[in-house]
Write an enzyme that holds these catalytic residues in place. Structure first.
Site, PDB file in Angstrom:
ATOM      1  N   ASP A  38       0.827  -1.207   0.000  1.00  0.00           N
ATOM      2  CA  ASP A  38       0.000   0.000   0.000  1.00  0.00           C
ATOM      3  C   ASP A  38       0.861   1.256   0.000  1.00  0.00           C
ATOM      4  O   ASP A  38       2.066   1.212   0.282  1.00  0.00           O
ATOM      5  CB  ASP A  38      -0.935  -0.014   1.209  1.00  0.00           C
ATOM      6  CG  ASP A  38      -2.302   0.590   0.906  1.00  0.00           C
ATOM      7  OD1 ASP A  38      -2.399   1.387  -0.053  1.00  0.00           O
ATOM      8  OD2 ASP A  38      -3.262   0.285   1.635  1.00  0.00           O
ATOM      9  N   ASP A  79     -10.425   2.007  -3.871  1.00  0.00           N
ATOM     10  CA  ASP A  79     -10.960   1.561  -2.585  1.00  0.00           C
ATOM     11  C   ASP A  79     -12.483   1.506  -2.603  1.00  0.00           C
ATOM     12  O   ASP A  79     -13.091   0.971  -1.678  1.00  0.00           O
ATOM     13  CB  ASP A  79     -10.511   2.505  -1.464  1.00  0.00           C
ATOM     14  CG  ASP A  79      -9.101   2.208  -0.981  1.00  0.00           C
ATOM     15  OD1 ASP A  79      -8.588   1.119  -1.279  1.00  0.00           O
ATOM     16  OD2 ASP A  79      -8.515   3.066  -0.304  1.00  0.00           O
TER      17      ASP A  79
END
Length: 726
Positions: free
Chosen positions: A463, A529
């Protein structure tokens, strides 16, 4: 005025198969031709990029080059400037230059001349020099197997004083009738939203100063004939294969040139070449086609041809984030693993919250040790359980980031990227670790290697949850994005080399780092997301302009979408997640047995179709009624296909009009059947006629005429399978 050097001779290397080269190069491969005129006045210039010129002769290519020569016009320079490989003002070019730089505020005038050429049928290395400016350049060009056109530039300082590079970018000419532009923008949870505008005179500039491409970056900058769509309309587009700051532009000048250009965006003083030193631009990659489907197919085919492209079936993945967030307990996670295995999941990924001090997002980043208060026996009980269930184990990491509230930050505050004494504005309570700092790099690399050696980790979800803001090497230090990006590449390469079989996902606040630079080193991107299927339809359509579907993570979502609050059906979520690397983001321990069985059916369908998804051609259908989305995956041999017909909103037509299913072989007959969805569950209507029979149509009939889709409520989707019978 010096004449065009169409008859000059430039020596190739005397290697087997080499020959003397005249003033024109014709590179061709994969249905693409690039013709370069090695002209004297402005430097080498691309006079054609696009359709393959298979029947051209040296004489016709020379005429093509002559046809591109601009005339002298009243009120202009005696030599009209033209776009070249590296356009500069001393050649008469008054548009955006290909290079800008200086030596301590002087020596900014640059004009290159050809010093040598090496070439074969589909690649070239053109050497240029400016002895007065004491600079040398190599322009590397190649056409890939699918017709993608790659360019990059290496610049070397041949002088005895430092040379500051301000910009260095690669240009791609586009046809003069390409008068409409397409790019994308967005934000967190809504990346790659398309926008169009007229390609008028002047410059349309898109820059990313975020230290990563960013959620608002354009993945592709395209110029085409007005109204170009996915199925038709000639269009050219470029992509910058770089994971740091970058720029792309489209420019139309009054001297009759239109072009796209791109490269790295350098911060002041970031690139200073000492005597003998060199720098190289990222690859800038161009594609073209009759419609965006053909343009994107070139990207997909070339990536799939890479030796290191993922070959094995993409494992169905469950990620734990939305199921548990930071609430990690062995009991909860083993129960989730049991449920995942029960529906056919093949990879179980433990997300954020497993390392020291990480009970929320305010602390712990940088302290990459398993938290003993949560995991007294380490992660072994969980990894053993996951592996015993027959699943791979994956782990979330964010190696480039650091919380000021961490042991690492307290010990090494000098490892945090900053341009001033005060820290830059935080994001998610975190700062950025300077991986270009040798000791910081060694520490992070050491921790990752240790984790990969201790645990059976098959997959890292990597990430990157914040932009690089004021990213300097320390108070009053220099810009660091370029060096940091190269360090990230080096670390990814090192991990892959030391741990064969390891797969890595590029996630960055969702889809904020999607580019071919990072995908050269990773195996999947997280497109957003947002798991809202309606939002994902647009995101996945435009992410797929460059990225093959099997490299795009697409997950089933919980009935109430966490990012939008929208309530969605499993049928919609499953259909939207079908054409990619499928997975699940859902607390399956809270699901009733009937729903769990439905999820297992979707997983089984994913496994049946994934060979098609990994090799087929993605098709988006133009001209559908507003509120209806039709897209499909057609097998490489066109023997089969799967389409989804999604009702995104109510339609004015009721029942809806026919939809086309294009991309199949015209004369071939196909059996058409609904495999998921249809008109079941919608009261007050009769059965759809063609679904009640053995429906057989040719590829031409499916593309030109089509058939009636079922009546669907908003947020419903039907999956249609086509199988060749001839």
């Amino acid at each position: 005025m010096r004449e065009r050097c169409a008859t000059d001779v430039i020596e190739r290397d005397e290697t087997p198969g080499s020959e003397r080269l005249t003033g024109l190069l014709h590179l061709t491969r994969g249905g693409t031709s690039v013709v370069i005129d090695l002209a004297c006045a402005a430097g080498p210039a691309i006079v054609h990029w696009g359709e393959a010129l298979t029947s051209s002769t040296p004489a016709t290519l020379a005429s093509l080059a002559a046809g591109a020569e601009p005339q002298r016009v009243s009120g202009g320079l005696d030599v009209t400037g033209r776009l070249s490989l590296i356009s500069t003002a001393p050649t008469g070019w008054l548009g955006t230059p290909g290079i800008e730089g200086h030596r301590g505020g002087a020596g900014d005038s640059v004009r290159f001349e050809v010093a040598g050429v090496q070439a074969d049928d589909h690649s070239a290395m053109i050497s240029l020099v400016d002895t007065e400016a004491r600079l040398a350049v190599q322009v590397e060009m190649r056409i890939g197997s699918s017709g993608l056109f790659h360019q990059r530039i290496q610049l070397r300082n041949t002088g005895d004083t430092p040379y500051t590079v301000q910009s260095l970018q690669v240009a791609f000419p586009v046809p003069w009738d390409a008068t409409e532009l397409l790019d994308t923008t967005g934000r967190h949870l809504r990346e790659r939203a398309p926008q169009r505008r007229e390609f008028t005179f002047g410059t349309h500039l898109r820059e990313s100063r975020r230290g990563r491409p960013g959620a608002d970056a354009t993945l592709l900058l395209a110029a085409g004939r007005p109204g170009f769509g996915f199925e038709h309309g000639r269009v050219h587009g470029i992509h910058v294969a770089w994971s740091g700051n970058h720029r792309v532009l489209a420019e139309r000048v009054v001297t009759g040139e239109a072009f796209l250009a791109g490269g790295e965006l350098l911060m002041p003083g970031e690139m200073i070449l000492g005597p003998g030193e060199s720098t190289q631009t990222p690859w800038v990659v161009g594609s073209w086609g009759d419609g965006l489907t053909e343009l994107s197919a070139r990207f997909h085919a070339e990536l799939r041809a890479r030796p290191h492209h993922p070959r094995r079936p993409r494992p169905v993945t469950l990620n734990t984030w939305e199921a548990v967030y930071f609430d990690h307990t062995l009991q909860k996670l083993t129960a989730l693993a049991d449920a995942a295995a029960g529906v056919g999941v093949e990879r179980f990924v433990l997300d954020d919250g497993w390392f020291t001090g990480r009970r929320d997002d305010t602390a712990g980043l940088g302290d990459w040790f398993v938290d003993e208060t949560v995991w007294p026996a380490g992660l072994h009980p969980l990894t053993d359980h996951v592996r015993d269930l027959g699943m791979e184990f994956g782990l979330w990491v964010e190696p480039e980031m650091i919380n000021p509230e961490s042991e690492l930050a307290r010990r090494h505050p000098e490892w945090i990227l900053r341009g001033r004494i005060d820290l830059p504005p935080s994001a998610r309570h975190q700062q950025v670790l300077d991986l270009a700092h040798p000791e910081a790099y060694a520490y992070i690399a050491g921790r990752l290697h240790a984790l990969l050696e201790e645990y059976p980790i098959a997959y890292l979800k990597w990430d990157h949850n914040r932009d690089l803001v004021d990213a300097g090497s320390g108070p009053a230090g220099g810009a660091r994005v370029h060096a940091h990006t190269l360090a990230v590449y080096r670390l990814l390469d090192e991990l892959k080399a030391e741990h064969p079989g390891l797969e890595i996902e590029s996630c960055a606040s969702g889809g904020a780092r999607v580019d071919l630079g990072i995908l050269e080193r990773t195996d999947r991107i997280w497109a957003s997301d947002s798991l809202d299927p309606l939002e994902r339809l647009t995101n996945q359509r435009y992410t797929g302009l460059v990225v093959p579907p099997e490299l795009i993570g697409m997950h089933l979502t919980s009935p109430v979408v966490h990012s939008s609050g929208r309530t969605v059906s499993l049928g919609l979520s499953g259909a939207v997640a079908l054409f990619g690397h499928s997975g699940i983001e859902w607390d399956l321990t809270s699901v009733d047995p009937l729903t769990r069985a439905d999820i297992a059916s979707w997983v089984a369908l994913v496994k049946r179709l994934r060979p098609l998804i990994a090799t087929g051609r993605m098709v988006h259908v133009d001209g559908t009624e507003p509120g209806v989305d039709v897209r499909g995956m057609v097998a490489a041999d066109a023997a089969s296909a799967v389409f989804t017909i999604t009702q995104t909103a109510t339609s004015i037509a009721y029942p809806p009009g026919r939809v086309r299913l294009p991309g199949l072989t015209s004369g071939r007959a196909y059996r058409v059947r609904v495999i998921v969805g249809g008109d079941e569950g919608n009261s007050g209507q009769s059965a759809l006629e063609w679904t009640q029979h053995d429906t057989i149509l040719t590829g031409r009939e499916l593309e030109s005429v089509g058939l009636r889709p079922p009546v669907q409520l908003p947020q419903q989707s039907t999956v249609v399978e086509l199988t060749s019978i001839s």
